[in-house]
Structures are given as C-alpha cells and as structure tokens.
Design a protein around this motif. Structure first.
Motif, PDB file in Angstrom:
ATOM      1  N   GLU A 150      42.922  26.659  40.061  1.00 45.33           N
ATOM      2  CA  GLU A 150      41.596  26.831  40.476  1.00 45.33           C
ATOM      3  C   GLU A 150      41.143  28.390  40.011  1.00 45.33           C
ATOM      4  N   GLY A 151      42.060  29.157  40.355  1.00 40.38           N
ATOM      5  CA  GLY A 151      41.822  30.752  39.895  1.00 40.38           C
ATOM      6  C   GLY A 151      41.674  30.643  38.675  1.00 40.38           C
ATOM      7  N   ALA A 152      42.340  30.377  37.868  1.00 37.59           N
ATOM      8  CA  ALA A 152      42.145  30.277  36.290  1.00 37.59           C
ATOM      9  C   ALA A 152      40.926  29.923  35.905  1.00 37.59           C
ATOM     10  N   ARG A 153      40.700  29.020  36.499  1.00 42.18           N
ATOM     11  CA  ARG A 153      39.164  28.057  36.132  1.00 42.18           C
ATOM     12  C   ARG A 153      37.901  29.367  36.518  1.00 42.18           C
ATOM     13  N   ASN A 154      38.185  30.056  37.793  1.00 39.83           N
ATOM     14  CA  ASN A 154      37.249  31.146  38.110  1.00 39.83           C
ATOM     15  C   ASN A 154      37.405  32.332  37.405  1.00 39.83           C
ATOM     16  N   GLY A 155      38.433  32.499  36.894  1.00 40.42           N
ATOM     17  CA  GLY A 155      38.735  33.848  36.168  1.00 40.42           C
ATOM     18  C   GLY A 155      39.567  34.919  37.080  1.00 40.42           C
ATOM     19  N   TYR A 156      39.683  34.525  38.090  1.00 41.76           N
ATOM     20  CA  TYR A 156      40.426  35.581  39.085  1.00 41.76           C
ATOM     21  C   TYR A 156      40.917  34.879  40.518  1.00 41.76           C
ATOM     22  N   LEU A 157      41.728  35.348  41.121  1.00 47.50           N
ATOM     23  CA  LEU A 157      42.233  34.991  42.638  1.00 47.50           C
ATOM     24  C   LEU A 157      42.678  36.085  43.391  1.00 47.50           C
ATOM     25  N   ASP A 158      42.343  35.921  44.763  1.00 46.89           N
ATOM     26  CA  ASP A 158      42.863  37.014  45.697  1.00 46.89           C
ATOM     27  C   ASP A 158      44.293  36.463  46.095  1.00 46.89           C
ATOM     28  N   VAL A 159      45.204  37.480  45.739  1.00 46.98           N
ATOM     29  CA  VAL A 159      46.531  36.965  46.094  1.00 46.98           C
ATOM     30  C   VAL A 159      46.803  36.678  47.576  1.00 46.98           C
ATOM     31  N   LYS A 160      46.098  37.524  48.357  1.00 46.34           N
ATOM     32  CA  LYS A 160      46.406  37.247  49.902  1.00 46.34           C
ATOM     33  C   LYS A 160      45.820  35.941  50.285  1.00 46.34           C
ATOM     34  N   CYS A 453      42.837  42.312  46.677  1.00 42.45           N
ATOM     35  CA  CYS A 453      44.161  42.351  45.906  1.00 42.45           C
ATOM     36  C   CYS A 453      43.990  41.150  44.772  1.00 42.45           C
ATOM     37  N   ASP A 454      42.703  41.132  43.999  1.00 41.60           N
ATOM     38  CA  ASP A 454      42.783  40.298  43.226  1.00 41.60           C
ATOM     39  C   ASP A 454      43.431  40.264  41.908  1.00 41.60           C
ATOM     40  N   VAL A 455      43.813  39.102  41.253  1.00 40.92           N
ATOM     41  CA  VAL A 455      44.298  39.270  39.910  1.00 40.92           C
ATOM     42  C   VAL A 455      43.194  38.531  38.859  1.00 40.92           C
ATOM     43  N   GLN A 456      43.381  38.908  37.731  1.00 39.44           N
ATOM     44  CA  GLN A 456      42.448  38.292  36.660  1.00 39.44           C
ATOM     45  C   GLN A 456      43.572  37.454  35.997  1.00 39.44           C
ATOM     46  N   ILE A 457      43.128  36.081  36.029  1.00 41.37           N
ATOM     47  CA  ILE A 457      43.845  35.171  35.001  1.00 41.37           C
ATOM     48  C   ILE A 457      42.566  34.295  34.507  1.00 41.37           C
ATOM     49  N   SER A 458      43.109  33.573  33.551  1.00 42.81           N
ATOM     50  CA  SER A 458      42.049  32.815  32.966  1.00 42.81           C
ATOM     51  C   SER A 458      42.945  31.599  32.115  1.00 42.81           C
TER      52      SER A 458
END
Ligand code: HEM
Length: 465
Positions: A150-160, A453-458
C-alpha cells in the motif's frame, strides 16, 4: 493568622524537600511540592544521549540520586549492579498514578504476586517463541507485506504508524477472531485518542492527554467486552487468545473472568503500541544513516527472497531465525536508543545501598547506563551492529544489556517485538527505499519524531521486479 498559614506552608515545603526516612537518603533534590522536578525531567533531548537532567545530577550527586517525578518520590540509578538487584528483589511495577488508572486498578499485571505469575505464564503461551512460531509470524508477515505494498502505491509510508497498524491488526485478530467490520473500525478509532504524553500528568482533567486516554480506554474496554459476550452467547468462535485465556483449548474450566481477560488484553494493545513502533522507526532511521548497514541488510534479505521457491511465499520462522545481521541491527538499535529507564519498580522494603537507605514505597528508575560503558561496548555512542557478531542474538537480557528490563518484570513482549521488527525490515528491503531527509529523533521520556518518520518507496523500485 497569615503568619500561621505561612509557617504551615514553610513546614510543608521543608517536609517535602527533606522526606523522613529510617536512614540517610541518597543525595538529590525534591524540587517543588507536588510537581517535583517533572518538567525538567521531561525536557526534550537528543535521543542518543542521556538528558541534561540526568547528566547534571550524575555529575553533582553521583550515579544514584533522589528526585520527585509525577507526584511520587523517586530514586534514579545509573548503577547496573543496583538495577539488577532491584529488578530481582522487587516485583511491584514502578508506574505512575496516571498509568495505573489507564491500565485499570484491577489489572492482573498490577495485582498480587500469584496473579502476576499467572498472567506471565499465560502471556508466554501466547507470545513466547512457540506461540510466535505457530500463530503469529504468518499474520505479521501478511500484514507487513500488505501495508508495504500500500505504501509503495502511495509513494511513502509512515514507519511508526504502519508498525502500529500491523500490531493492532495482528493482536485484534488473535484476540477477537473475525470481527464485525464496524467493531474493527471502532477499535482502530480508539487509537486516535491514545496519544503520547498521556503518562506525564497525574490529574485526570478535561483537555489533558490523560482525560482523552481515559475516554478512549472506556470505549475500547466496552467494545472488547461486548464482542466477547456476544460471541460467547451465540457460540461463535473467539480469537485464539481468548480461547487460551478461558482455558477452552485444553477443555479446562475457566481460569479468568471476562472482566479481567478484557483488561489483560487491553494491556497488550496499549503497551505494544507505545513501544515497538517507536523503536522500529528509530531503527529504520539508523539504517538509513549508515549505508554499509543498509547494504548488508539488502544482501541478507535478497538472499532470503532468492531462496524461496515462490516469489510470493510467506516468511517462515526459519527465515526469521536466519536473519542474523538483521538481529544484530535490532540489538544494536535497542542498545543505543535505551536512554530512558528500563527497570521500574516501587520498593517493597527499605533498601540499603552503601551508606544510604532507599525507603519502601519510593519509585526506583534504573537506567541502562552500562549500554554506554566503553569497557563493555567499544566506542559506545557509535551505531555498529557488527559488535554483536558471535554473540547470543536470542538473549533478551544479560548483565550488560537490559533494553527490556530485567528480573520479575522483564518485558513479556520482547520476542514478539523483535520478530515484528525483523519482518518489517524484511519487507522494507523488498524495495529500494530512502528515509525522508530531516527526520530527527528526540526523547521526552518517550521517543518522538518531530518531522515524522516517513520512508519513500514506490512500486517501480521493488527489488526482483
Ligand atoms: C521494542 C519494544 C519493547 C520494549 C523496548 C519494551 C520494554 C519493556 C520494559 C523496559 C519493560 C519493564 C521491565 C522492567 O521494569 O523490568 C516492559 C514490560 C512489559 N512489556 Fe514491553 N517492551 C517492548 C514491547 C512490548 C510488546 C510488543 C508487548 C506486548 C505485546 C510488551 C508487553 C509488556 C508487558 C505486559 C510488560 C509488563 C511485564 C510485567 O509487569 O510482568 N512489551 N517492556
């Protein structure tokens, strides 16, 4: 009249500052009546250093000193031997009044030695290695994979936040079994009110964090209770946890009341959510700051994925156990981020430390200062996972490592937390990722991430695509 009042006030302040004891108290100061030194104690500081509050007092008074926090009289200790002795000798948890209120006065973790022993044994069945292997890793794996995608689809995810969702999702399923979507939504909603900082204030006044938390607690307890009672009445399956708790799995009689069981489960939700997500977010930040560590992790996790017959095959317990470097990273992160007390007790009896007496009823807060002792850990402020090479990575406590506390109150969720962190890291490394620049970690007792604490993933950066 006025002078009598003033004399009374002075007397009260004098008594506050010079508490009566059966011996000589460790040095220190008690601050202002009632408030003590709480505000100074909570001043935000660099999470990788002990606070100025602690450093100043250690310089002034030595490694063991007295203070007053959260309305209680307290002893702070940087002395590892004393910390371990206290952890072994005392079983009453050193929690604040607001925490007791939140956990529930009748919470079995806070009750008699027998009930405490019973819930620890029970928890070991649920969250010990056997429980994790047979009923947890699969769910954590699936949830981590799903949220990462889901994070990869959004381009980021908040780790916490993601870690928190994984935890709550996984615990909710184990506790409630299949839940009505409405109930699941309501449960998730309760968490919005569980904000950090709730433990600081001991007064439950409207507008404070404690007040909001108490409301959320009430809602959540009501929801858990209702789900259990409805399911039991209709003969529907409860989650595995409640089955074990009620002793139905082995066909035994009921061992715990619904009320106690709900409170017990609620404790997990609360404690788990306040710990692992923050430590995990800090760990991801450390990895991001250390390219060589990142590279080594990439290698380890690519190898695990390559070793799978099916690309989408889930993680097994054996896969988890084969993540040696990941476990070294987790241990190093737990060591270096432990700049807060990890042994918290209320003294059951007066305790003699050299010339000093620590009185019964006082709170004891033991800091893992040993984690930063250069004789035990070379260059202790450096993040260096390789220092764990050849060490027992399964040990959650030793004479030089106490991130999960020690003795009779040693964390019961330690194995679960470590497994969840490793599984999360595994799924993160299925992508090329980077942490948002400007991420900082501070500590105000709890770990905080002011810039998020976001990471960028795609999806494009999925490894092996
Ligand atoms: C990295 C994550 C975690 C850290 C660093 C951590 C740390 C701690 C510490 C320092 C204590 C107090 C020990 C003492 O006073 O000696 C504790 C107790 C406890 N922890 Fe954890 N914890 C973590 C995750 C969890 C999780 C995931 C759960 C539950 C699912 C959990 C449940 C508990 C409980 C119930 C206690 C009280 C145990 C007792 O009173 O017998 N913890 N934890």
């Amino acid at each position: 009249m006025v002078s009598l009042f003033l004399v009374k006030i002075f007397h009260w302040v004098y008594q506050w500052r010079n508490p009566k004891t059966n011996g000589k108290l460790p040095p220190g100061s008690m601050g202002f009546p009632f408030i003590g030194e709480t505000f100074e104690f909570f001043k935000p500081h660099d999470a990788l250093q002990f606070s100025t509050f602690i450093k100043d007092r250690v310089l002034r008074h030595g490694p063991v000193f007295r203070t007053s926090l959260f309305g209680d009289k307290a002893i702070i200790s940087m002395d590892m031997e004393l910390n371990l002795e206290m952890a072994k000798a005392n079983s009453v948890p050193g929690v604040t009044k607001s925490v007791i209120r939140l956990f529930g006065e009748n919470n079995l973790f806070l009750q008699s030695k027998e009930s405490h022993k019973h819930v620890r044994n029970l928890t070991f069945q649920l969250l010990g290695p056997q429980g994790l292997k047979s009923r947890m890793i699969e769910d954590v794996d699936l949830l981590a994979r799903t949220y990462m995608e889901e994070g990869a689809r959004n381009g980021y995810l908040d780790v916490k936040e993601t870690s928190s969702k994984i935890l709550i999702g996984c615990l909710a399923k184990k506790v409630m079994g299949e839940m009505e979507p409405e109930a699941a939504k309501e449960l998730a909603l309760c968490w919005r009110y569980f904000q950090s900082g709730w433990f600081r204030f001991f007064l439950n006044l409207p507008g404070t964090g404690v007040y909001k938390m108490m409301k959320a607690r009430k809602r959540m307890m009501k929801l858990l209770r209702k789900t259990v009672l409805t399911k039991r009445a209709s003969g529907e399956e409860l989650g595995e946890f409640f089955n074990i708790i009620f002793g139905e799995m082995e066909g035994e009689g009921e061992t715990m009341s619904v009320e106690n069981a709900v409170e017990y489960i609620y404790t997990f939700f609360l404690v788990a959510n306040e710990t692992t997500p923050r430590i995990l977010a800090a760990t991801v930040k450390f990895i991001s700051d250390h390219p060589k560590v990142k590279q080594e992790l990439q290698r380890e996790h690519e190898e695990i994925v390559r070793g799978k017959a099916e690309k989408e095959g889930g993680l097994t317990w054996e896969d988890y156990k084969s993540m040696h470097f990941t476990q070294m990273v987790i241990n190093e992160s737990l060591r270096i981020i432990s700049t807060a007390p990890t042994v918290l007790r209320v003294l059951e009896h007066d305790f003699q430390v050299g010339d000093y007496t620590i009185p019964a009823g006082w709170t004891f807060m033991g800091y893992p200062h040993i984690h930063f002792n250069s004789e035990k850990y070379e260059d202790p402020y450096a993040f260096n996972p390789w220092r764990w090479e050849g060490k027992d990575l399964g040990a959650i406590v030793s004479k030089t490592f106490i991130p999960f506390g020690a003795g009779r109150r040693l964390c019961v969720g330690a194995e679960f937390a470590k497994m969840q962190m490793a599984v999360f890291i595994h799924h993160l490394f299925r992508y090329r990722w980077s942490m948002k620049s400007g991420t900082t970690i501070i500590r105000s007792f709890m770990l905080m991430f002011p810039g998020g604490c976001d990471v960028q993933i795609s999806e494009d950066t999925e490894v092996d695509k």
